[in-house]
Design an enzyme around this catalytic site. Structure first.
Site, mmCIF file in Angstrom:
data_model
loop_
_atom_site.group_PDB
_atom_site.id
_atom_site.type_symbol
_atom_site.label_atom_id
_atom_site.label_comp_id
_atom_site.label_asym_id
_atom_site.label_seq_id
_atom_site.Cartn_x
_atom_site.Cartn_y
_atom_site.Cartn_z
ATOM 1 N N ARG A 117 20.688 26.567 4.125
ATOM 2 C CA ARG A 117 21.760 27.278 4.818
ATOM 3 C C ARG A 117 21.228 28.577 5.400
ATOM 4 O O ARG A 117 20.232 29.152 4.935
ATOM 5 C CB ARG A 117 22.935 27.548 3.894
ATOM 6 C CG ARG A 117 22.642 28.518 2.766
ATOM 7 C CD ARG A 117 23.073 29.925 3.070
ATOM 8 N NE ARG A 117 22.592 30.860 2.062
ATOM 9 C CZ ARG A 117 21.475 31.548 2.181
ATOM 10 N NH1 ARG A 117 20.702 31.376 3.233
ATOM 11 N NH2 ARG A 117 21.096 32.392 1.246
ATOM 12 N N SER B 133 16.322 26.955 -0.108
ATOM 13 C CA SER B 133 15.699 25.693 -0.500
ATOM 14 C C SER B 133 15.985 25.371 -1.957
ATOM 15 O O SER B 133 16.142 24.194 -2.329
ATOM 16 C CB SER B 133 14.185 25.746 -0.258
ATOM 17 O OG SER B 133 13.587 26.792 -1.011
ATOM 18 N N ASP C 116 25.398 29.935 -1.463
ATOM 19 C CA ASP C 116 24.377 28.967 -1.089
ATOM 20 C C ASP C 116 24.849 27.546 -1.348
ATOM 21 O O ASP C 116 24.713 26.655 -0.507
ATOM 22 C CB ASP C 116 23.089 29.217 -1.878
ATOM 23 C CG ASP C 116 22.491 30.582 -1.628
ATOM 24 O OD1 ASP C 116 22.946 31.263 -0.683
ATOM 25 O OD2 ASP C 116 21.587 30.984 -2.369
ATOM 26 N N SER D 257 9.845 35.083 -0.741
ATOM 27 C CA SER D 257 10.793 35.709 -1.659
ATOM 28 C C SER D 257 11.406 34.634 -2.533
ATOM 29 O O SER D 257 12.004 33.691 -2.023
ATOM 30 C CB SER D 257 11.900 36.421 -0.873
ATOM 31 O OG SER D 257 12.912 36.879 -1.734
ATOM 32 N N TYR E 14 17.497 40.641 -7.300
ATOM 33 C CA TYR E 14 18.805 39.992 -7.276
ATOM 34 C C TYR E 14 19.639 40.299 -8.513
ATOM 35 O O TYR E 14 20.785 40.744 -8.410
ATOM 36 C CB TYR E 14 18.601 38.479 -7.127
ATOM 37 C CG TYR E 14 19.855 37.720 -6.789
ATOM 38 C CD1 TYR E 14 20.194 37.437 -5.473
ATOM 39 C CD2 TYR E 14 20.716 37.289 -7.787
ATOM 40 C CE1 TYR E 14 21.347 36.747 -5.167
ATOM 41 C CE2 TYR E 14 21.873 36.600 -7.490
ATOM 42 C CZ TYR E 14 22.179 36.324 -6.174
ATOM 43 O OH TYR E 14 23.328 35.646 -5.873
#
Length: 540
Positions: free
Chosen positions: A54, A185, A235, A278, A288
């Protein structure tokens, strides 16, 4: 409502390919995967599951604050061919739930693993009932761990407390989403593997407990946490619920909803990999996961400053702060909460409210609060604060920038609503002239988002800053990082007629692209249109 829809299961390849877009040779990829599966496992696959990557046009790092976002599925995806294991007679029957997983990329080696059931005998019928499962999932950057994560969720949901055992399965994986690119991914791998285990075990068709799109999103979110990433759900929702030709407006509060938003005509999306890899699982403690903690604590501190009651062990979010401030109604299960216009109105006012998050007495209020200062600002005792905000996640920081994170979240949430409204208004007007003006304004919002990501949320990096500026210089309406940041990809809104020239100019001016051409170049910078979400093909 898309969250209640079933996962599409195709039996006609023509219909399936028509839903995916045109920039990739989908038919060749699917055919190659099926043929290779038969060579390796001695049988044809029973299913191929697909989950796209995405791209997030706008709305970065606000999903776990429960604000809406605007991603779209891209044409690049993860495919998994699968079938129940058939062993030669001389090797006996494979263990229940045994998995043999291979990857078309030769650098990834064959993996064989099996879950260990935690079983006990029933006092009533003395039959063995599985009470839980153990499956070793190290929090490491290895492709098979994402497959295992998808599997574990299926085991827990469908095979705990059951006499039925999971089917042994052979898997063959391939993917066109660049790893570590910010195009999700990892979420695509988890969604595709979850679908593979659901399909093989009969949970997608003709089953009373077959899963919906919304349930698949929630399961995939939980599954990805098993590899060390506390995802907000954007995601997975984009990978599962997207539709062609539109971005997807996804809301998480008071309930998960997804509604298509048509982009104005005349532009396409160009994704460009910064070539700085990343991976959220590797950088989570300083990136994150730290941002998740900062936004959650910031919401509690802001609520206290605004006189809003918060439970002692409640992890209130920035979106819930706004709702309680406005005495928002209809926030129960399935509720809709305040409408977009009302939410935009209150978000305009939040810039002043977040000033109260500046550390008291700090010479530089943007520097951040120490752990001790932050704990005091929360109003909780130190041990309780640690249990609520730090016991479940690893972070690495000396100062916590609550003010800057809140400033980004509220301004970004407003930009998302402005972006969506502009798209909807332009679609309703339907004029070519208004489309050009709208694209320019959408580009401006994207550029503002990049500035906020870089300065206030500090999730950009030197490479992303350079690449977004070069994209604007090459003619993009707007360009920003996409995904978690700290590397990975940018997304640019580019005039449709200028795509080839745009890619050429960026490839000539961005130093890490020097020497790349042909397929190597197309792997790192490519145009895409919004694609459809996850699906399954069943061989008959």
């Amino acid at each position: 409502m898309s969250a209640q829809e079933a996962i599409p299961v195709y039996t006609n390849l023509k219909d399936l390919y028509a839903s995916l877009g045109t920039s990739l040779d989908h038919a060749e990829r699917w055919s190659t995967l099926a043929e290779e599966f038969e060579k390796r496992f001695g049988q044809k696959p029973q299913y191929i599951t697909r989950a796209p990557g995405r791209v997030n046009l706008i709305g970065e790092h606000i999903d776990y604050a429960l604000f809406g976002v605007l991603p779209a599925a891209i044409e690049r995806d993860i495919l998994i061919a699968c079938a129940p294991t058939v062993s030669p007679a001389d090797k006996g029957h494979p263990a229940p739930g045994n998995v043999t997983a291979e990857n078309l990329q030769p650098k990834y080696t064959r993996q064989v693993f099996a879950p260990a059931p935690k079983a006990k005998a029933s006092e009533i019928d003395e039959a063995v009932h599985v009470e839980g499962w153990h499956l070793d999932i190290p929090q490491q950057l290895r492709w098979e761990n994402y497959v295992k994560a998808g599997y574990y969720g299926v085991l827990e949901k469908y095979f705990t407390g059951s006499k039925v055992l999971p089917v042994p399965v052979d898997l063959l994986v391939t993917g066109s989403v660049p790893a570590g690119s910010g195009l999700s991914s990892s979420a695509a791998m988890v969604v595709a593997s979850t679908l593979a285990f659901l399909a093989i075990n009969g949970k997608l068709e003709g089953s009373a407990d077959k899963i919906t799109k919304g349930e698949l999103v929630k399961m995939s979110m939980e599954n990805e946490k098993r590899v060390g990433v506390n995802s907000g759900g954007m995601d997975q929702a984009a990978s599962v619920m997207s539709v062609p030709s539109s971005v997807l407006y996804i809301t998480f509060y008071p309930s998960l909803t997804a509604s298509p938003t048509p982009l104005p005509g005349g532009a396409v999306l160009v994704c460009a990999h910064s070539l700085k890899v990343s991976d959220k699982a590797l950088t989570a403690k300083k990136g994150y996961n730290l941002r998740v903690v900062e936004t959650l604590v910031g919401a509690r501190v802001l609520a206290r400053a605004l006189g809003i009651a918060v439970g002692a062990r409640e992890k209130i979010t920035f979106r819930e702060v706004v709702g309680r401030l406005m005495s928002e109604a209809d926030v129960g299960p399935g509720g809709t909460g305040m409408d977009a216009a009302a939410l935009m109105g209150v978000l305009h006012k939040m810039a002043e409210a977040v000033e109260q998050l500046k550390p008291p007495g700090s010479i530089d209020p943007e520097f951040g609060a120490t752990l001790e200062e932050m704990t005091a600002m929360s109003g909780l005792p130190a041990d309780e604060f640690h249990e609520v905000y730090l016991s479940w996640v690893e972070v690495d920081a000396t100062h916590f920038k609550l003010y800057k994170r809140a400033k980004h979240v509220y301004s970004e949430a407003l930009r998302v609503l402005q972006f969506r409204k502009l798209c909807l208004d332009t679609a309703e007007a339907g004029a070519a002239g208004s489309s050009l003006a709208a694209l320019q304004e959408l580009g401006r919002l994207m550029n503002e988002s990049q500035t906020s990501c870089a300065n206030d949320f500090e999730c950009s990096c030197e490479e992303l800053d350079q690449l977004t500026q070069l994209a604007r210089d090459a003619g993009a309406y707007g360009s920003r990082l996409t995904g978690a940041g700290w590397g990975g990809c940018t997304v640019s809104l580019v005039p449709e007629s200028d795509v080839e020239a745009f890619i050429k100019k960026v490839s000539e001016t961005y130093p890490p692209y020097k020497g790349l051409e042909g397929e190597a170049l197309s792997e790192v910078i490519f145009a895409t249109r919004p694609s459809t979400g996850a699906c399954v093909y069943k061989f008959e």
